[in-house]
Design a protein around this motif. Structure first.
Motif, PDB file in Angstrom:
ATOM      1  N   MET A   1       0.802  -1.141   0.139  1.00 21.00           N
ATOM      2  CA  MET A   1      -0.007   0.207  -0.016  1.00 21.00           C
ATOM      3  C   MET A   1       0.978   1.462   0.027  1.00 21.00           C
ATOM      4  N   GLU A   2       1.235   1.493   0.941  1.00 21.32           N
ATOM      5  CA  GLU A   2       2.186   2.758   1.279  1.00 21.32           C
ATOM      6  C   GLU A   2       3.681   2.061   1.297  1.00 21.32           C
ATOM      7  N   GLY A   3       4.609   3.140   0.847  1.00 27.03           N
ATOM      8  CA  GLY A   3       5.859   2.829   1.334  1.00 27.03           C
ATOM      9  C   GLY A   3       6.244   2.550   2.699  1.00 27.03           C
ATOM     10  N   ASN A   4       7.154   1.922   3.060  1.00 30.38           N
ATOM     11  CA  ASN A   4       7.488   1.348   4.346  1.00 30.38           C
ATOM     12  C   ASN A   4       7.905   2.760   5.073  1.00 30.38           C
ATOM     13  N   SER A   5       8.660   3.584   4.690  1.00 32.37           N
ATOM     14  CA  SER A   5       9.222   4.910   5.152  1.00 32.37           C
ATOM     15  C   SER A   5       7.888   5.815   5.640  1.00 32.37           C
ATOM     16  N   GLU A   6       6.918   5.475   4.595  1.00 34.97           N
ATOM     17  CA  GLU A   6       5.885   6.777   4.733  1.00 34.97           C
ATOM     18  C   GLU A   6       5.030   6.276   5.934  1.00 34.97           C
ATOM     19  N   LEU A   7       4.706   4.881   6.367  1.00 32.43           N
ATOM     20  CA  LEU A   7       3.866   4.590   7.367  1.00 32.43           C
ATOM     21  C   LEU A   7       3.944   5.396   8.744  1.00 32.43           C
ATOM     22  N   GLU A   8       2.805   5.734   9.030  1.00 35.67           N
ATOM     23  CA  GLU A   8       2.689   6.354  10.148  1.00 35.67           C
ATOM     24  C   GLU A   8       1.670   5.607  11.091  1.00 35.67           C
ATOM     25  N   PHE A   9       1.417   5.911  12.403  1.00 38.69           N
ATOM     26  CA  PHE A   9       0.930   5.273  13.182  1.00 38.69           C
ATOM     27  C   PHE A   9       0.281   6.153  14.285  1.00 38.69           C
ATOM     28  N   PRO A  10      -0.413   7.294  13.906  1.00 35.99           N
ATOM     29  CA  PRO A  10      -0.647   8.214  15.017  1.00 35.99           C
ATOM     30  C   PRO A  10      -1.679   7.809  15.919  1.00 35.99           C
ATOM     31  N   ALA A  11      -2.355   6.556  16.009  1.00 35.27           N
ATOM     32  CA  ALA A  11      -3.102   6.197  17.184  1.00 35.27           C
ATOM     33  C   ALA A  11      -2.273   5.625  18.307  1.00 35.27           C
ATOM     34  N   PHE A  12      -0.953   5.429  18.141  1.00 32.09           N
ATOM     35  CA  PHE A  12       0.004   5.031  19.147  1.00 32.09           C
ATOM     36  C   PHE A  12      -0.109   5.862  20.247  1.00 32.09           C
ATOM     37  N   PRO A  13      -0.398   5.679  21.447  1.00 35.38           N
ATOM     38  CA  PRO A  13      -0.658   6.768  22.713  1.00 35.38           C
ATOM     39  C   PRO A  13       0.577   7.113  22.850  1.00 35.38           C
ATOM     40  N   TYR A  14       1.855   6.645  22.961  1.00 37.36           N
ATOM     41  CA  TYR A  14       3.048   7.112  23.355  1.00 37.36           C
ATOM     42  C   TYR A  14       4.057   7.363  21.990  1.00 37.36           C
ATOM     43  N   GLU A  15       5.278   7.949  22.441  1.00 32.65           N
ATOM     44  CA  GLU A  15       6.266   7.905  21.641  1.00 32.65           C
ATOM     45  C   GLU A  15       6.759   6.496  21.560  1.00 32.65           C
ATOM     46  N   PRO A  16       6.831   5.995  20.194  1.00 31.70           N
ATOM     47  CA  PRO A  16       6.936   4.615  20.203  1.00 31.70           C
ATOM     48  C   PRO A  16       8.575   4.229  20.022  1.00 31.70           C
ATOM     49  N   TYR A  17       9.017   3.207  20.774  1.00 31.39           N
ATOM     50  CA  TYR A  17      10.337   2.634  20.444  1.00 31.39           C
ATOM     51  C   TYR A  17      10.454   2.332  19.044  1.00 31.39           C
ATOM     52  N   SER A  18      11.877   2.323  18.588  1.00 32.20           N
ATOM     53  CA  SER A  18      12.215   2.087  17.231  1.00 32.20           C
ATOM     54  C   SER A  18      11.610   0.509  16.917  1.00 32.20           C
ATOM     55  N   ILE A  19      11.977  -0.468  17.974  1.00 34.34           N
ATOM     56  CA  ILE A  19      11.354  -1.956  17.817  1.00 34.34           C
ATOM     57  C   ILE A  19       9.684  -1.914  17.549  1.00 34.34           C
ATOM     58  N   GLN A  20       9.081  -1.060  18.339  1.00 34.79           N
ATOM     59  CA  GLN A  20       7.709  -0.937  18.193  1.00 34.79           C
ATOM     60  C   GLN A  20       7.376  -0.510  16.841  1.00 34.79           C
ATOM     61  N   LEU A  21       8.194   0.743  16.228  1.00 33.20           N
ATOM     62  CA  LEU A  21       7.725   0.913  14.874  1.00 33.20           C
ATOM     63  C   LEU A  21       7.963   0.176  13.809  1.00 33.20           C
ATOM     64  N   ASP A  22       9.019  -0.839  14.149  1.00 35.59           N
ATOM     65  CA  ASP A  22       9.621  -1.653  13.029  1.00 35.59           C
ATOM     66  C   ASP A  22       8.576  -2.981  13.184  1.00 35.59           C
ATOM     67  N   PHE A  23       8.036  -3.370  14.290  1.00 35.96           N
ATOM     68  CA  PHE A  23       6.948  -4.364  14.430  1.00 35.96           C
ATOM     69  C   PHE A  23       5.653  -3.771  13.830  1.00 35.96           C
ATOM     70  N   MET A  24       4.961  -2.643  13.899  1.00 36.54           N
ATOM     71  CA  MET A  24       3.831  -2.287  13.335  1.00 36.54           C
ATOM     72  C   MET A  24       4.054  -2.032  11.803  1.00 36.54           C
ATOM     73  N   LYS A  25       5.261  -1.659  11.195  1.00 33.56           N
ATOM     74  CA  LYS A  25       5.375  -1.526   9.923  1.00 33.56           C
ATOM     75  C   LYS A  25       5.654  -2.913   9.196  1.00 33.56           C
ATOM     76  N   PHE A  26       6.233  -3.809  10.034  1.00 36.48           N
ATOM     77  CA  PHE A  26       6.069  -5.232   9.318  1.00 36.48           C
ATOM     78  C   PHE A  26       4.692  -5.863   9.440  1.00 36.48           C
ATOM     79  N   LEU A  27       4.000  -5.418  10.454  1.00 39.90           N
ATOM     80  CA  LEU A  27       2.732  -6.119  10.578  1.00 39.90           C
ATOM     81  C   LEU A  27       1.829  -5.454   9.461  1.00 39.90           C
ATOM     82  N   TYR A  28       1.978  -4.151   9.186  1.00 41.06           N
ATOM     83  CA  TYR A  28       1.055  -3.380   7.988  1.00 41.06           C
ATOM     84  C   TYR A  28       1.552  -4.287   6.714  1.00 41.06           C
ATOM     85  N   ARG A  29       2.777  -4.486   6.438  1.00 41.95           N
ATOM     86  CA  ARG A  29       3.201  -4.914   5.022  1.00 41.95           C
ATOM     87  C   ARG A  29       2.779  -6.255   5.029  1.00 41.95           C
ATOM     88  N   SER A  30       2.866  -7.227   6.229  1.00 40.77           N
ATOM     89  CA  SER A  30       2.342  -8.220   6.121  1.00 40.77           C
ATOM     90  C   SER A  30       0.796  -8.429   5.791  1.00 40.77           C
TER      91      SER A  30
END
Length: 873
Positions: A1-30
């Motif tokens: 859908m969107e490029g991996n670098s462009e993915l954003e997750f505004p619903a995440f209620p905190y400042e996400p750690y890098s591993i959390q961002l990587d997790f969400m991006k991988f899940l989205y692409r999957s």
């Protein structure tokens, strides 16, 4: 859908750690790609919140672009009509005739053997047209008649228990020959209110996400995390659960046992269906309204269910406790009220047993076509899947069924049509055959013989067979089990025969009856019938899918004890691949520990190449100094720890373990959780320590708690354990510094319970978490696949970035030896973030004690420093 670098997750209620961002991006692409993916993120890294924000952001984006394809009402509820719901609810879940083609093919493909001489005289194909009307009963039922018990209950109303005529000769399976009931009765005004339509049905949500986890507590935690995001108010969410968790009918709920609650709920519905507001026809067209009776469940009034449903729609994501609270206030059933939400929900949260079971999916109206399925705690998936399809029936259940069937047949044989007679006779043949199998080669235990190991006795009285071997051994391989099962489902024989038999038994005072007039679960013929149906259903599986265990009764001083038949499923590939993966757009397996992924793949989807299986794994967010995993090879007195099955019961080993804990409680602050391999072993250790005085030594420093066997008591024990830690860790004049909890691998505490901060400063794993090697089921499953150990319990102590804990693996077998290390070494199944920091070469307990003292001293000083800095701000 969107490029991996462009993915954003505004619903995440905190400042996400890098591993959390990587997790969400991988899940989205999957989810975009579809198919199967696996995501591993250590417990305590925000995995649940990452799954919510990654998956639901994808869902919102996908809905904006349009769904994956047509998935409207025509695909909803592709199941069979099920007794597991009130009649009026079936209006909203369209049903179709059960597809018997696949199961018939299985029966036709059954390997044919050479029939023994005279077999045709013992058992015939009672369902073939060549058998003729009553062909079997003309000869072979003489023996049956002679063995029938003489039951004098002439006062029993025939109409109450008589089966409707059943036709089994059609090409499309059996069917009831119902009379035109429309001329014989009408509904009362109360019933009409329940049966009339509700107006225009809401549109089925075209794309759903099913989130599954193993326990209700894990689902509650998911809902708690969901409410931290905007998705809780933007999407329609429903949480499903069991009757036991949802029921608000106090008379039913007090039964306690889940099986009894399920059966009582269904009995009330049968009672409602059969008795309430029925009009009886008298004479030529003259009708009289039947007497109103107080049957059925008052929580299942239709308008009340709709009131609850409308309330759910107006509120944000509700967990089970919320739904129960609202249901109590409205006097409406939360179990069926939540089910009414399924078809319009965007997100369905449920135990994964409910999703994996075909009958449960059909009953709930779950449509997996083009859906997304996320399974958390997926390390349990394969074991749960195959255990769900196990089936067991005991000797006592078979004896009761034989009595009930014989008595029913004797009473009603002249009133039954040929179809009903043939099927009942077949059930009598099967129960007798099963009992005969269990009566052969009974193992006799002479009380004067030298004592022997209990497992040796168990194995001596147990044997295994394949499905085909079992069918041929009993000469029942030509009975059409598919049609028989269909008959048991459609004819209501279970409740007719059980009701008659229970009434006879009660009149003869041979069964225990509760205050509510319900026969106890142990004596319930309904339970026995369901067990029989499950066994018969198991016998329609492929020959290689599982095995039959024959555990014969053992003769003891008290008489014959035990005895059962059990089907053990060995291969869950077909169920998972065809019923789940083959339907869904995407399946996500997530967990804190999924390694080694090769094992999961082989057990669930072996045909998928490993290099084509997307896999994501990340480290832990905690710094390395916050965890201290140590292999403890020796105890304080120098004794080497060996908790293998043959050695763990020795007094030397148990005493050395007690000395270890006596030392640990002096150096470990706050909470210690000790995991044993089984409840039986924990009891043995506890009793031994109590007698030797070791428990008193431990109690001088920490209050002792034990995991209860009864799951309903676990929450209270955990609450008191944590409250004790909070209170005693502040200081005690008696010198106590916290609490210690004895728990069991595979128990309630080992899965889904979080021991953050002081509740889990030290986790102790006693031995390797293997089941007993003498367990015949384990023996068969190990033949099928190796590696059953579970190590995810070690993750339960680290819950956030500032948390810290020690992990002790108490057994010399955990120690690394580069010259003898095998590819299946015990530590290979540890999470990478633990394995990479593991101390394996401690020479003695003194070194372990020194490491622990330094570890907790460092963190105590760090906490004091941080507290001081915070007070200055």
């Amino acid at each position: 859908m969107e490029g991996n670098s462009e993915l954003e997750f505004p619903a995440f209620p905190y400042e996400p750690y890098s591993i959390q961002l990587d997790f969400m991006k991988f899940l989205y692409r999957s989810l975009d790609s579809g198919g199967i993916s696996m995501l591993e993120s250590p417990t305590g890294t925000g995995k649940t919140l990452s799954m919510i924000c990654g998956a639901l952001q994808w869902l919102v984006d996908r809905k904006k672009l349009g769904s994956l394809g047509k998935n409207g009402k025509e695909n909803l509820g592709e199941g069979t009509e099920d007794d597991d719901e009130p009649d009026w609810m079936r209006y909203f879940v369209p049903n179709k005739e059960p597809d018997l083609a696949e199961r018939k093919n299985l029966m036709q493909k059954r390997k044919k053997g050479t029939h023994s001489k005279g077999k045709e005289e013992i058992v015939r194909d009672l369902f073939s047209s060549s058998a003729g009307e009553g062909g079997w009963e003309k000869g072979d039922d003489k023996e049956v008649r002679n063995m029938m018990p003489k039951i004098g209950v002439d006062e029993v109303d025939d109409d109450e228990f008589l089966l409707e005529e059943y036709d089994s000769e059609g090409e499309n399976g059996g069917k009831l020959k119902r009379k035109d009931v429309g001329a014989n009765y009408v509904f009362s005004s109360e019933e009409e209110v329940e049966e009339e339509g509700l107006g225009e049905e809401e549109v089925e949500a075209q794309l759903k996400i099913y989130f599954c986890s193993r326990t209700h507590s894990q689902l509650s935690q998911f809902m708690k995390e969901l409410r931290k995001t905007k998705f809780a108010s933007e999407l329609k969410v429903v949480c499903l659960g069991s009757r036991k968790n949802f029921c608000i009918n106090e008379d039913v709920l007090k039964l306690g046992n889940a099986t009894r609650i399920n059966e009582r709920c269904l009995e009330l519905q049968k009672s409602k269906k059969n008795e309430v507001s029925k009009m009886k026809k008298l004479g030529a067209g003259k009708r009289v309204r039947g007497n109103k009776v107080s049957s059925g469940c008052p929580m299942l009034r239709r308008r009340k269910i709709e009131e609850l449903r409308n309330e759910i729609i107006q509120l944000e994501a509700l967990d089970i406790e919320d739904l129960v609270h609202i249901g109590r206030n409205l006097g409406s059933c939360p179990y069926y009220g939540s089910r009414r939400m399924v078809h319009i929900a965007d997100l369905v949260v449920l135990p994964y047993q409910s999703l994996l079971s075909k009958s449960s999916r059909e009953s709930l109206g779950l449509n997996l076509k083009d859906s997304v399925i996320i399974i958390d705690e997926a390390h349990n998936l394969a074991d749960t899947l195959i255990s769900m399809y196990d089936a067991k029936i005991t000797v006592s259940q078979l004896n009761q069924l034989q009595t009930h069937l014989d008595g029913y047949f004797q009473r009603f044989r002249n009133l039954l049509g040929p179809g009903n007679r043939r099927y009942i006779q077949t059930l009598i043949i099967l129960t007798r055959a099963f009992l005969q199998m269990l009566s052969d080669n009974t193992k006799v235990v002479n009380p004067t013989d030298p004592p022997c190991d209990a497992d040796e006795i168990k194995n001596a009285s147990c044997s295994t067979m394949t499905i085909n071997e079992f069918l041929f051994a009993l000469n029942i391989d030509n009975i059409n089990l598919v049609k028989l099962l269909q008959y048991m489902t459609e004819s209501n024989i279970i409740h007719k025969v059980s009701g008659y038999g229970d009434k006879v038994a009660i009149s003869q005072k041979v069964v225990a009856v509760g205050d509510d007039g319900v026969v106890s679960e142990e004596e319930s013929a309904v339970s026995g019938f369901r067990a029989l149906a499950n066994i018969l259903s198991s016998l329609t599986n492929n020959d290689t899918d599982g095995i039959i265990i024959i555990s014969r009764p053992k003769q003891t001083c008290s008489g014959l004890e035990g005895g059962y038949l059990k089907y053990v499923m060995l291969n869950g590939e077909k169920i998972f691949s065809e019923q789940v993966v083959g339907q869904a757009h995407a399946v996500i397996l997530a967990g804190g520990t999924l390694q080694p992924i090769e094992e999961t793949k082989e057990r669930l989807f072996p045909s998928l190449q490993l290099d084509r299986l997307p896999f994501f794994s990340c480290g832990h967010i905690i710094p390395s100094e916050n965890i201290l995993p140590v292999v403890v090879k020796h105890g304080p007195s120098g004794q080497s720890f060996d908790f293998s099955y043959k050695s763990r019961r020795s007094s030397t080993m148990i005493e050395e373990l007690g000395l270890l804990l006596s030392n640990l409680v002096t150096v470990v602050p706050e909470g210690v959780v000790v995991f044993f391999s089984s409840f039986d072993y924990e009891s043995l250790v506890y009793d031994t320590w109590k007698e030797s005085g070791i428990l008193l030594r431990i109690m001088k420093k920490k209050r002792i708690f034990r995991e209860p066997r009864k799951t309903t008591d676990v929450e209270a024990v955990l609450r008191e354990y944590k409250e004790t830690i909070d209170a005693l860790s502040m200081g005690s004049p008696m010198g106590c510094n916290g609490a210690i909890l004895f728990a069991v691998v595979g128990g309630k505490i080992s899965e889904g319970i979080n021991f953050s901060d002081g509740a889990g400063r030290c986790i102790v794993m006693v031995g390797l978490p293997y089941p007993s090697p003498s367990d015949i089921e384990l023996i068969e499953r190990v033949k099928h696949i190796e590696g059953l150990e579970k190590t995810t319990i070690l993750s339960r102590a680290i819950r956030h970035v500032n948390d810290y804990a020690a992990i002790l693996l108490v057994d010399a077998r955990y120690a690394s030896d580069s010259t003898k290390r095998s590819c299946h070494h015990s530590t290979d199944k540890l999470p990478q973030w633990i394995k990479s920091r593991l101390f394996t070469s401690t020479p003695n307990y003194g070194e372990v004690h020194r490491l622990l003292r330094q570890f907790f001293k460092f963190h105590k000083m760090k906490e004091a420093t941080d507290k001081g800095l915070n007070s200055k701000k």
